[in-house]
Design a protein around this motif. Structure first.
Motif, PDB file in Angstrom:
ATOM      1  N   ASN A  58      36.139  43.798  41.839  1.00  0.00           N
ATOM      2  CA  ASN A  58      36.105  42.337  41.889  1.00  0.00           C
ATOM      3  C   ASN A  58      35.790  41.726  40.529  1.00  0.00           C
ATOM      4  O   ASN A  58      36.345  40.683  40.165  1.00  0.00           O
ATOM      5  N   ILE A  59      34.937  42.368  39.764  1.00  0.00           N
ATOM      6  CA  ILE A  59      34.684  41.928  38.388  1.00  0.00           C
ATOM      7  C   ILE A  59      35.987  41.996  37.596  1.00  0.00           C
ATOM      8  O   ILE A  59      36.318  41.071  36.847  1.00  0.00           O
ATOM      9  N   LYS A  60      36.732  43.074  37.789  1.00  0.00           N
ATOM     10  CA  LYS A  60      38.004  43.245  37.077  1.00  0.00           C
ATOM     11  C   LYS A  60      38.989  42.131  37.427  1.00  0.00           C
ATOM     12  O   LYS A  60      39.671  41.588  36.546  1.00  0.00           O
ATOM     13  N   LYS A  61      39.077  41.759  38.693  1.00  0.00           N
ATOM     14  CA  LYS A  61      39.992  40.686  39.116  1.00  0.00           C
ATOM     15  C   LYS A  61      39.657  39.368  38.424  1.00  0.00           C
ATOM     16  O   LYS A  61      40.544  38.664  37.936  1.00  0.00           O
ATOM     17  N   VAL A  62      38.381  39.043  38.396  1.00  0.00           N
ATOM     18  CA  VAL A  62      37.967  37.784  37.778  1.00  0.00           C
ATOM     19  C   VAL A  62      38.180  37.851  36.260  1.00  0.00           C
ATOM     20  O   VAL A  62      38.673  36.895  35.657  1.00  0.00           O
ATOM     21  N   ARG A  63      37.830  38.978  35.662  1.00  0.00           N
ATOM     22  CA  ARG A  63      37.993  39.118  34.214  1.00  0.00           C
ATOM     23  C   ARG A  63      39.466  39.029  33.812  1.00  0.00           C
ATOM     24  O   ARG A  63      39.813  38.373  32.826  1.00  0.00           O
ATOM     25  N   GLU A  64      40.344  39.688  34.565  1.00  0.00           N
ATOM     26  CA  GLU A  64      41.777  39.640  34.238  1.00  0.00           C
ATOM     27  C   GLU A  64      42.288  38.202  34.266  1.00  0.00           C
ATOM     28  O   GLU A  64      43.053  37.795  33.392  1.00  0.00           O
ATOM     29  N   LYS A  65      41.855  37.439  35.249  1.00  0.00           N
ATOM     30  CA  LYS A  65      42.272  36.035  35.315  1.00  0.00           C
ATOM     31  C   LYS A  65      41.705  35.266  34.125  1.00  0.00           C
ATOM     32  O   LYS A  65      42.403  34.464  33.494  1.00  0.00           O
ATOM     33  N   SER A  66      40.456  35.507  33.793  1.00  0.00           N
ATOM     34  CA  SER A  66      39.824  34.752  32.701  1.00  0.00           C
ATOM     35  C   SER A  66      40.480  35.032  31.356  1.00  0.00           C
ATOM     36  O   SER A  66      40.462  34.181  30.470  1.00  0.00           O
ATOM     37  N   LEU A  67      41.085  36.202  31.227  1.00  0.00           N
ATOM     38  CA  LEU A  67      41.733  36.584  29.962  1.00  0.00           C
ATOM     39  C   LEU A  67      43.249  36.420  30.004  1.00  0.00           C
ATOM     40  O   LEU A  67      43.942  36.801  29.059  1.00  0.00           O
ATOM     41  N   SER A  68      43.768  35.852  31.066  1.00  0.00           N
ATOM     42  CA  SER A  68      45.224  35.810  31.274  1.00  0.00           C
ATOM     43  C   SER A  68      45.954  34.778  30.419  1.00  0.00           C
ATOM     44  O   SER A  68      47.179  34.756  30.407  1.00  0.00           O
ATOM     45  N   ASN A  69      45.248  33.942  29.707  1.00  0.00           N
ATOM     46  CA  ASN A  69      45.897  32.958  28.831  1.00  0.00           C
ATOM     47  C   ASN A  69      45.306  33.077  27.424  1.00  0.00           C
ATOM     48  O   ASN A  69      44.504  32.244  27.003  1.00  0.00           O
ATOM     49  N   PRO A  70      45.702  34.128  26.682  1.00  0.00           N
ATOM     50  CA  PRO A  70      45.100  34.369  25.366  1.00  0.00           C
ATOM     51  C   PRO A  70      45.366  33.255  24.349  1.00  0.00           C
ATOM     52  O   PRO A  70      44.610  33.099  23.395  1.00  0.00           O
ATOM     53  N   SER A  71      46.412  32.456  24.549  1.00  0.00           N
ATOM     54  CA  SER A  71      46.686  31.365  23.608  1.00  0.00           C
ATOM     55  C   SER A  71      45.664  30.233  23.729  1.00  0.00           C
ATOM     56  O   SER A  71      45.485  29.451  22.800  1.00  0.00           O
ATOM     57  N   ASP A  72      44.990  30.150  24.889  1.00  0.00           N
ATOM     58  CA  ASP A  72      43.944  29.142  25.079  1.00  0.00           C
ATOM     59  C   ASP A  72      42.816  29.755  25.914  1.00  0.00           C
ATOM     60  O   ASP A  72      42.811  29.663  27.147  1.00  0.00           O
ATOM     61  N   THR A  93      43.792  35.694  43.940  1.00  0.00           N
ATOM     62  CA  THR A  93      43.252  37.040  43.704  1.00  0.00           C
ATOM     63  C   THR A  93      41.862  36.990  43.078  1.00  0.00           C
ATOM     64  O   THR A  93      40.927  37.635  43.567  1.00  0.00           O
ATOM     65  N   ALA A  94      41.709  36.237  42.001  1.00  0.00           N
ATOM     66  CA  ALA A  94      40.408  36.165  41.329  1.00  0.00           C
ATOM     67  C   ALA A  94      39.386  35.423  42.185  1.00  0.00           C
ATOM     68  O   ALA A  94      38.212  35.800  42.220  1.00  0.00           O
ATOM     69  N   THR A  95      39.820  34.404  42.885  1.00  0.00           N
ATOM     70  CA  THR A  95      38.909  33.643  43.745  1.00  0.00           C
ATOM     71  C   THR A  95      38.384  34.534  44.872  1.00  0.00           C
ATOM     72  O   THR A  95      37.180  34.520  45.174  1.00  0.00           O
TER      73      THR A  95
END
Length: 178
Positions: A58-72, A93-95
Motif C-alpha cells: 500500500n505504501i508502494k501504491k501511494v508512492r507510485e502515484k505521488s511520483l507519477s508526474n515528474p515534470s511537476d 488505486t492509490a486511494t
C-alpha cells in the motif's frame, strides 16, 4: 549490533507536515509509515508477515502515484491531492492503498498502545483485540482464520520489548510518541 526502534525511526507521525488547510505531506507520511514496517522487520516473526506485506504494497501504491508526474512534483505532494485527482480520474488505486494503509496503521497503533497499557496481556492478545476493533469487519472468513493462526506465531512480550530496546519507560515513551 541489534536494531532498535530508535535507530529505525526516521520520521514520527507527529512530525509529518500538515498545512493550515489540513493537507498531509505525502512523502513525509510515507516515511513515517515505513517506520512501522521496519518495526515488523525487527520482530522477525511470521505472525506479522501478512500485515507487513500489505502495508508495504500500500505504501508502494501511494508512492507510485505521488511520483507519477515528474515534470511537476507538487501535483501529488499531499495525500488530499492524490485522493482528489483519483476521484476525478476514476482510478482509485492509490486511494484504496491509502485506506488499507491507514487501517494497518490503526491496527498497529492500537495493539502497541494496548500492550503498553495492559502489561499482563500477551502481545498476541493485544494484536488480536486490536484486529477485532480495526480490520476484522473488512475481512472474510478465511482471512480472519489466517489472522488467528498467525497470532500463534506472535513473539512473547519479553522478546518483543527486548528487540525494540527494552521493556522500560524509555522504550514505552518512544512507542507512544511514535
Amino acid at each position: 549490533m541489534s536494531k532498535t526502534l530508535e535507530g529505525l525511526i526516521t520520521r514520527r507521525f507527529q512530525d509529518v507536515t500538515v498545512s493550515e488547510a489540513g493537507h498531509i505531506n505525502t512523502a513525509e507520511f510515507l516515511e513515517a509509515a515505513e517506520g512501522v514496517v521496519k518495526l515488523f522487520d525487527i520482530l522477525e516473526s511470521a505472525a506479522f508477515y501478512p500485515v507487513k506485506t500489505d502495508m508495504t504494497a500500500n505504501i508502494k501504491k501511494v508512492r507510485e502515484k505521488s511520483l507519477s508526474n515528474p515534470s511537476d512534483p507538487t501535483v501529488y505532494d499531499t495525500l488530499q491531492k492524490i485522493i482528489t485527482a483519483e476521484a476525478k480520474e476514476g482510478d482509485r488505486t492509490a486511494t484504496q492503498g491509502l485506506l488499507w494503509l491507514k487501517r494497518g496503521l490503526e491496527l498497529t497503533a492500537m495493539a502497541l498502545k494496548r500492550s503498553l497499557e495492559n502489561q499482563k496481556e500477551t502481545l498476541s492478545e493485544s494484536f488480536t483485540e486490536a484486529y477485532n476493533k480495526t480490520l476484522k469487519q473488512y475481512h472474510g472468513f478465511i482471512v480472519k482464520k489466517m489472522f488467528g493462526v498467525a497470532m500463534m506465531a506472535c513473539p512473547d512480550r519479553e522478546t518483543f520489548y527486548k528487540k525494540i530496546g527494552g521493556d522500560n519507560e524509555g522504550a514505552h515513551e518512544q512507542l507512544l510518541a511514535w
